[in-house]
Design an enzyme around this catalytic site. Structure first.
Site, mmCIF file in Angstrom:
data_model
loop_
_atom_site.group_PDB
_atom_site.id
_atom_site.type_symbol
_atom_site.label_atom_id
_atom_site.label_comp_id
_atom_site.label_asym_id
_atom_site.label_seq_id
_atom_site.Cartn_x
_atom_site.Cartn_y
_atom_site.Cartn_z
ATOM 1 N N HIS A 183 -3.485 -5.573 1.072
ATOM 2 C CA HIS A 183 -2.848 -5.783 2.373
ATOM 3 C C HIS A 183 -2.838 -7.254 2.764
ATOM 4 C CE1 HIS A 183 -2.461 -1.606 3.919
ATOM 5 N NE2 HIS A 183 -3.450 -1.354 3.083
ATOM 6 N N GLU A 190 -1.201 -8.659 5.026
ATOM 7 C CA GLU A 190 -1.119 -8.816 6.494
ATOM 8 C C GLU A 190 -2.501 -8.742 7.148
ATOM 9 O OE1 GLU A 190 -0.621 -6.096 4.913
ATOM 10 O OE2 GLU A 190 -1.100 -4.331 6.115
ATOM 11 N N CYS A 208 0.840 -1.200 0.000
ATOM 12 C CA CYS A 208 0.000 0.000 0.000
ATOM 13 C C CYS A 208 0.882 1.261 0.000
ATOM 14 C CB CYS A 208 -0.962 -0.051 1.188
ATOM 15 S SG CYS A 208 -2.340 1.105 1.024
#
Lengths: 87, 222
Positions: free
Chosen positions: B195, B197, B87
């Site tokens: 993302h 994560e 990002c």
């Protein structure tokens, strides 16, 4: 000499300008018809100490290329004037 | 010995703890790297996480690239170390010249925050080595400036060199050629807007990020 420098940063031709097109689509809702080619950029102004106008332009151009713009998507128009020039 | 993963932290970064948690979940050790560090130390991989580094002033990533740690990250990348920008981290890597192109405001000026289906386009990168080409991964996006833009020459090069890593199945932001992630010519630096994560637990709605971050850790330990 001190120069007043104004850098106008605009998206390069051909790069979609979503902010500009959103404004363009919104204006008719307020009755402002006939507006075209809206483009949104940013204006960066500063004073610059340089030997002469050519040197000031060269420095400002270098700043644009290396930091103030992202050359992949943006162009800059640089204006340089002797400080305290009256207006 | 488990891998150590450096997680770069700028003022305004906000995904460093999510990234660190994901690294820990996969059995590796995260280590925060403050932006004023002049070295990345002995880490085995680097994540440049999401957020708003330096307030995104001027442009996302424009100020962050001058942080001392970025020179160290560039050296780490040049020596072959695996680096992933997520990002805002992707934006930082493009501004730093580690990846080509730029991230423009989303088409339609929409901030997008939603799960996105991504297609794996190549497995020859540090982020996708454990995935398979054609895999569809469900990973959230959360950005305003994720519209990948580059010159026609760069796009041609990315295509011909198989450097488009992930594509959106349903393009949420106007990115050219549906690009969600790309890699450098050496294939050890990857940037992506989604993302991974945040897709590491069924509780979060998806575990599809694990294969990507797991790939990074596998690349880190070779």
């Amino acid at each position: 000499m001190i120069f007043d420098v104004q850098v106008e940063v605009l998206l390069r031709p051909g790069i979609a300008d979503p902010a500009g097109s959103t404004i363009e689509r919104s204006l008719p809702t307020l009755g402002f018809d006939g507006v075209r080619d809206v483009r949104v950029g940013k204006s960066i102004r500063f004073s610059l100490d340089a030997a002469d106008e050519a040197a000031a332009r060269a420095l400002a151009g270098d700043m644009c290329a290396r930091f103030l713009t992202n050359p992949v998507i943006e162009d800059a128009v640089v204006s340089v004037a002797a400080a305290g020039g009256g207006s | 010995m488990s891998a150590t993963v450096g997680v770069v932290v700028f003022p305004g970064t906000n995904c460093e703890f999510d990234s660190a948690d994901a690294v820990r979940l996969l059995g590796a050790e995260p280590r925060m790297l403050w932006h004023q560090n002049r070295t990345v130390g002995d880490v085995d991989a680097v994540i440049v996480p999401g957020g708003f580094a330096h307030g995104d002033y001027l442009r996302p990533g424009a100020i962050a690239r001058f942080s001392p740690v970025m020179e160290a990250v560039a050296e780490f990348a040049a020596s072959g170390g695996p680096v992933v920008g997520i990002c805002n981290g992707f934006q930082v890597l493009t501004e730093a010249g580690l990846l080509p192109g730029a991230l423009q405001k989303n088409a339609g000026l929409k901030f997008v925050c939603a799960p996105a289906a991504l297609r794996v386009e190549t497995t020859s990168t540090v982020l996708t080595r454990d995935a398979s080409v054609g895999d569809i991964l469900n990973i959230p996006v959360n950005h305003f400036e994720g519209n990948y833009t580059c010159s026609p020459e760069t796009l041609a090069e990315l295509r011909s060199d198989d450097r488009i890593v992930l594509r959106y199945v349903d393009n949420p932001n106007g990115s050219v050629d549906d690009i969600a992630g790309i890699c450098n010519a050496q294939r050890n630096v990857v940037g992506l807007m989604p993302h991974p994560e945040r897709a590491t637990s069924a509780l979060l709605g998806s575990t599809d990020g694990l294969v990507l971050l797991g790939s990074l850790l596998a690349a880190a330990t070779v």
